[in-house]
Design a protein around this motif. Structure first.
Motif, PDB file in Angstrom:
ATOM      1  N   ASP B  82       8.889   0.264   5.473  1.00 49.32           N
ATOM      2  CA  ASP B  82       8.786   1.611   5.394  1.00 49.32           C
ATOM      3  C   ASP B  82      10.135   1.945   5.311  1.00 49.32           C
ATOM      4  OD1 ASP B  82       7.694   4.202   4.965  1.00 49.32           O
ATOM      5  OD2 ASP B  82       7.330   4.198   7.352  1.00 49.32           O
ATOM      6  N   THR B  83      10.278   3.088   4.615  1.00 54.57           N
ATOM      7  CA  THR B  83      11.356   3.858   4.474  1.00 54.57           C
ATOM      8  C   THR B  83      11.553   4.636   5.523  1.00 54.57           C
ATOM      9  OG1 THR B  83      10.294   5.472   2.972  1.00 54.57           O
ATOM     10  CG2 THR B  83      11.683   3.642   2.032  1.00 54.57           C
ATOM     11  N   THR B  84      12.402   4.432   6.444  1.00 59.38           N
ATOM     12  CA  THR B  84      12.501   5.371   7.779  1.00 59.38           C
ATOM     13  C   THR B  84      13.681   6.325   7.664  1.00 59.38           C
ATOM     14  OG1 THR B  84      13.742   3.810   8.772  1.00 59.38           O
ATOM     15  CG2 THR B  84      11.702   3.649   9.353  1.00 59.38           C
ATOM     16  N   LEU B  85      13.507   7.109   6.472  1.00 57.67           N
ATOM     17  CA  LEU B  85      14.639   8.253   6.194  1.00 57.67           C
ATOM     18  C   LEU B  85      14.671   9.080   7.317  1.00 57.67           C
ATOM     19  CD1 LEU B  85      14.037   8.819   2.607  1.00 57.67           C
ATOM     20  CD2 LEU B  85      15.430   7.285   3.475  1.00 57.67           C
ATOM     21  N   ASN B  99      12.772  -2.431  -1.707  1.00 60.71           N
ATOM     22  CA  ASN B  99      11.318  -3.494  -2.000  1.00 60.71           C
ATOM     23  C   ASN B  99      10.052  -2.487  -2.441  1.00 60.71           C
ATOM     24  OD1 ASN B  99      10.068  -5.730  -2.128  1.00 60.71           O
ATOM     25  ND2 ASN B  99       9.466  -5.728   0.050  1.00 60.71           N
ATOM     26  N   ASP B 100      10.576  -1.388  -3.035  1.00 58.79           N
ATOM     27  CA  ASP B 100       9.510  -0.368  -3.456  1.00 58.79           C
ATOM     28  C   ASP B 100       8.733   0.083  -2.390  1.00 58.79           C
ATOM     29  OD1 ASP B 100       7.808   1.663  -4.598  1.00 58.79           O
ATOM     30  OD2 ASP B 100       6.916   0.080  -5.863  1.00 58.79           O
ATOM     31  N   PRO B 101       9.148   0.116  -1.073  1.00 57.25           N
ATOM     32  CA  PRO B 101       8.444   0.251   0.246  1.00 57.25           C
ATOM     33  C   PRO B 101       6.908   0.955   0.043  1.00 57.25           C
ATOM     34  CG  PRO B 101      10.417   1.407   0.689  1.00 57.25           C
ATOM     35  CD  PRO B 101      10.440   0.666  -0.871  1.00 57.25           C
ATOM     36  N   ASP B 102       7.014   2.191  -0.698  1.00 55.87           N
ATOM     37  CA  ASP B 102       5.838   3.167  -0.672  1.00 55.87           C
ATOM     38  C   ASP B 102       5.030   2.679  -1.825  1.00 55.87           C
ATOM     39  OD1 ASP B 102       6.515   4.160   1.564  1.00 55.87           O
ATOM     40  OD2 ASP B 102       7.418   6.047   0.608  1.00 55.87           O
ATOM     41  N   GLY B 103       5.424   1.767  -2.496  1.00 53.82           N
ATOM     42  CA  GLY B 103       4.389   1.347  -3.672  1.00 53.82           C
ATOM     43  C   GLY B 103       4.497   2.552  -4.829  1.00 53.82           C
ATOM     44  N   LEU B 104       5.713   2.859  -5.350  1.00 60.09           N
ATOM     45  CA  LEU B 104       5.875   4.047  -6.407  1.00 60.09           C
ATOM     46  C   LEU B 104       6.305   3.530  -7.737  1.00 60.09           C
ATOM     47  CD1 LEU B 104       7.875   6.294  -4.247  1.00 60.09           C
ATOM     48  CD2 LEU B 104       5.447   6.631  -4.474  1.00 60.09           C
ATOM     49  N   LEU B 105       6.710   2.161  -7.967  1.00 47.91           N
ATOM     50  CA  LEU B 105       6.598   1.635  -9.166  1.00 47.91           C
ATOM     51  C   LEU B 105       5.759   0.837  -9.632  1.00 47.91           C
ATOM     52  CD1 LEU B 105      10.630   0.920  -8.514  1.00 47.91           C
ATOM     53  CD2 LEU B 105       9.510   3.000  -8.967  1.00 47.91           C
ATOM     54  N   VAL B 138      15.487   3.109  -6.372  1.00 51.55           N
ATOM     55  CA  VAL B 138      14.484   2.283  -5.825  1.00 51.55           C
ATOM     56  C   VAL B 138      14.153   0.940  -6.719  1.00 51.55           C
ATOM     57  CG1 VAL B 138      11.993   2.147  -5.536  1.00 51.55           C
ATOM     58  CG2 VAL B 138      12.789   4.596  -5.263  1.00 51.55           C
ATOM     59  N   ASP B 141       9.713  -4.528  -6.293  1.00 58.83           N
ATOM     60  CA  ASP B 141       9.515  -5.628  -5.388  1.00 58.83           C
ATOM     61  C   ASP B 141       9.234  -6.655  -6.450  1.00 58.83           C
ATOM     62  OD1 ASP B 141       6.910  -3.887  -5.464  1.00 58.83           O
ATOM     63  OD2 ASP B 141       6.074  -5.702  -4.332  1.00 58.83           O
TER      64      ASP B 141
END
Lengths: 200, 445
Positions: B82-85, B99-105, B138, B141
């Motif tokens: 997760d992106t812990t911004l 690693n495109d942690p939020d599955g956006l690409l 980004v 992954d």
């Protein structure tokens, strides 16, 4: 982030749902895929009507994202049904206050329009399926606008979008020929079907 | 072109503030422009020369570490998950997600740079601009990214594409956009596909040992800006500190290109012609320091923020006593302070403004008061300020019993105040003794 969990999403303008991302300084690198390449990577290929979109912050208020709702009118490939409502999710968008996250090459949607979309299930980098969300495969390369030409339905997509770098791919799927940006819907149906049959 | 190619291979520092200053020269109408509040020169550096393949992530992390060493340019980093911004997007954090942690690409997207703009506009050079306040990069992954993509190494190739993508090159490309560099078509459509001498590119190695094309769009990339902007002479400098209390000594280090003389303006009316001067700023203010060298275009200034230090002080009405003893500290600090921290010298601390503290052991204690001011913490130390001695405090009942001729005592642990039951017991005992004596006296009288 889940859509339902977010309370920050704002309704998009009622008439026109636009995800205008083609702004300078944003940049996206895409593999230069043609119909066959995109079709082989998509989970479903559908003709759908765009109902609405919402644009807002994610739950951490760190990223602007857009959700488009679309109703399936024809299934070219994949396991969805006509009449299904699909939720397409993508990074970026413009908020009413003028703030925006600009993403080059993101597909643009207009409410009320009919489009062909190559969609894949939204999966995190960790491999987890995210709700029932879908992503457009290969960004703007995975979405065609439907229009009528000489009395028959045709489709087209932009040849190139500002800010997009198309990287040549060696994928050996489909004919090695320059991409066509405009074709009849029947031709698209046929190319999708063939590509899916030879899908690795 | 040569400059950036050199940057990839031989570790070069680019003064890209030049780019910031010039902007895209052929653009017209409303455009977007990168801006950072601070920093006149931010190194953009890849240390790839001779670096063995040790993982693309390590390589990129190292690159980011160099980048993050400069104020105003920090990129945060997430390596999958997760992106812990932290905080809100408008805090200016530029974020790189591996690693495109939020599955956006979706598939087919190697990576992207998103630019955040705020809702306001500003005018510059007769054009209305909007400010980019943040950028996110980004990576997908699903793409095989490697460090220094090497030809003929199947292990480094993407099974889907039979190719390998150089993470440094892609990051260079995307980070270039994060800095405000643009493809030529974003600035002037006339340059699409037709501009030679490019420097911003994506490196693709085919597994058969051949190198794939440099994309025309990428190739055109920043050459337009670099060729026009990067001069042989350009002023650039670092400062060892940007914020501090007056008087503030700042050591400036010249990092200019091609400089043979230096003309410093410290923004407070003082100047210097030394190459690496040290200057003392006195008095609160924001001082815009400028370095001019002969033959150069103007360079952005670097702001040194100087604050008057708070006067940190304290006292206590009584600084000696016997255990246990409670000291009431009085905070006498003046100035702009956001918080306090007390060190009582006995291992205890407090963040109260005027704390009371009980010393329970004999000894001499040094007390430190630290105030959090605008330029950081500042402390006052009073050595051996508190002296606590062993010994019993006066005890009314003990004295009462003694006065009554009783040799008994109210016992209690050393160093502890008498508790209520002990006091009551002592009172009853005293009353009992007093009545017996009184009766005895009455009988005997």
């Amino acid at each position: 982030m889940t859509w339902k969990a977010s309370r920050r999403w704002l309704p998009a303008a009622a008439a026109v749902v636009t995800c205008a991302f083609a702004a300078p300084a944003a940049a996206t690198m895409l593999l230069n895929w043609d119909v066959e390449d995109v079709a082989s990577h998509a989970d479903v290929v559908v003709v759908a009507e765009i109902d609405a979109a919402q644009i807002g912050w994610d739950t951490k208020h760190t990223q602007i994202r857009t959700r488009v709702e679309a109703r399936v009118t024809e299934v070219l490939a994949g396991s969805v049904d006509v009449g299904d409502s699909l939720s397409i999710y993508q990074i970026g968008g413009s908020l009413p206050d003028g703030s925006a996250l600009r993403i080059a090459g993101a597909p643009q949607f207009e409410s009320g329009s009919t489009v062909v979309m190559f969609l894949e299930e939204r999966v995190t980098g960790g491999g987890e399926r995210v709700g029932d969300d879908w992503l457009v495969t290969a960004a703007y390369l995975g979405k065609y606008d439907l229009f009528e030409k000489d009395g028959v339905p045709w489709v087209r997509r932009p040849a190139l979008m500002s800010g997009v770098t198309l990287v040549e791919s060696h994928l050996d799927v489909g004919p090695q020929q320059p991409a066509k940006f405009e074709m009849s819907l029947d031709e698209l149906r046929s190319r999708v079907r063939i590509a899916r049959e030879v899908r690795p | 072109m040569n400059l950036l190619l050199a940057a990839i291979g031989t570790s070069v520092i680019l003064p890209y503030a030049v780019i910031q200053d010039n902007g895209p020269p052929a653009c017209s109408g409303t455009e977007w422009r990168w801006q950072y509040v601070q920093g006149s020169s931010i190194p953009f550096q890849f240390n790839n020369t001779g670096q063995p393949y040790a993982g693309a992530r390590t390589s990129l992390t190292n690159s980011l570490a160099v980048w993050n060493a400069v104020a105003g340019s920090a990129f945060t980093w997430s390596d999958g998950g997760d992106t812990t911004l932290q905080g809100f997007i408008n805090n200016g954090i530029n974020h790189v997600s591996w690693n495109d942690p939020d599955g956006l690409l979706g598939a087919g997207v190697l990576g992207l740079t998103g630019s955040y703009v705020d809702g306001s506009t500003f005018d510059w050079n007769g054009t209305t601009w909007r400010k980019i306040i943040d950028t996110d990069i980004v990576f997908n992954d699903g793409i095989t990214l490697v460090s220094n993509a090497t030809a003929g190494n199947p292990a480094m190739c993407d099974p889907m594409t039979d190719q390998a993508y150089s993470v440094e090159a892609i990051f260079l490309h995307e980070a270039g956009h994060a800095l405000g560099l643009q493809h030529p078509d974003q600035c002037d459509p006339a340059y699409v596909g037709g501009y030679a001498g490019a420097v911003m590119y994506s490196s693709i190695m085919n597994c058969d040992g051949t190198k794939s094309v440099l994309q025309a769009d990428d190739m055109n990339g920043v050459s337009y800006l670099y060729n026009a902007s990067v001069p042989s002479v350009y002023p650039s400098f670092d400062a060892d500190v940007d914020v501090g209390y007056s008087p503030l000594d700042v050591v400036f280090t010249d990092t200019s290109l091609g400089a043979t003389s230096w003309d410093w303006d410290f923004g407070d009316g003082n100047t210097s012609t030394q190459q690496n001067p040290t200057h003392t700023f006195t008095g609160q203010g924001a001082y815009a320091v400028a370095l001019t060298i002969e033959g150069s275009i103007p360079a952005p200034t670097r702001v040194i923020s100087v604050f008057d230090p708070p006067a940190v002080d304290f006292d206590a009405p009584q600084t000696t006593g016997k255990v246990p003893f409670t000291i009431s500290f009085h905070n006498l600090t003046t100035g702009d302070v956001t918080g306090y921290s007390w060190d009582f010298g006995d291992g205890n601390s407090s963040t109260e403004v005027d704390p009371n503290h009980e010393y329970t052991s004999a000894g001499t204690y040094t007390v430190v008061l630290t105030a959090q001011g605008q330029a950081g913490p500042i402390s006052t130390t009073k050595a051996d300020y508190i002296t606590i001695e062993n010994g019993k405090k006066g005890n009314f009942f003990q004295e009462f019993l003694s006065d009554m001729g009783c040799e008994c005592a109210v016992s209690r642990p050393m160093g502890r105040a008498p508790r209520a039951p002990a006091v009551l017991l002592a009172a009853l005992a005293g009353l009992f003794v007093w009545r017996r004596r009184r009766k005895g006296a009455t009988r005997g009288s």
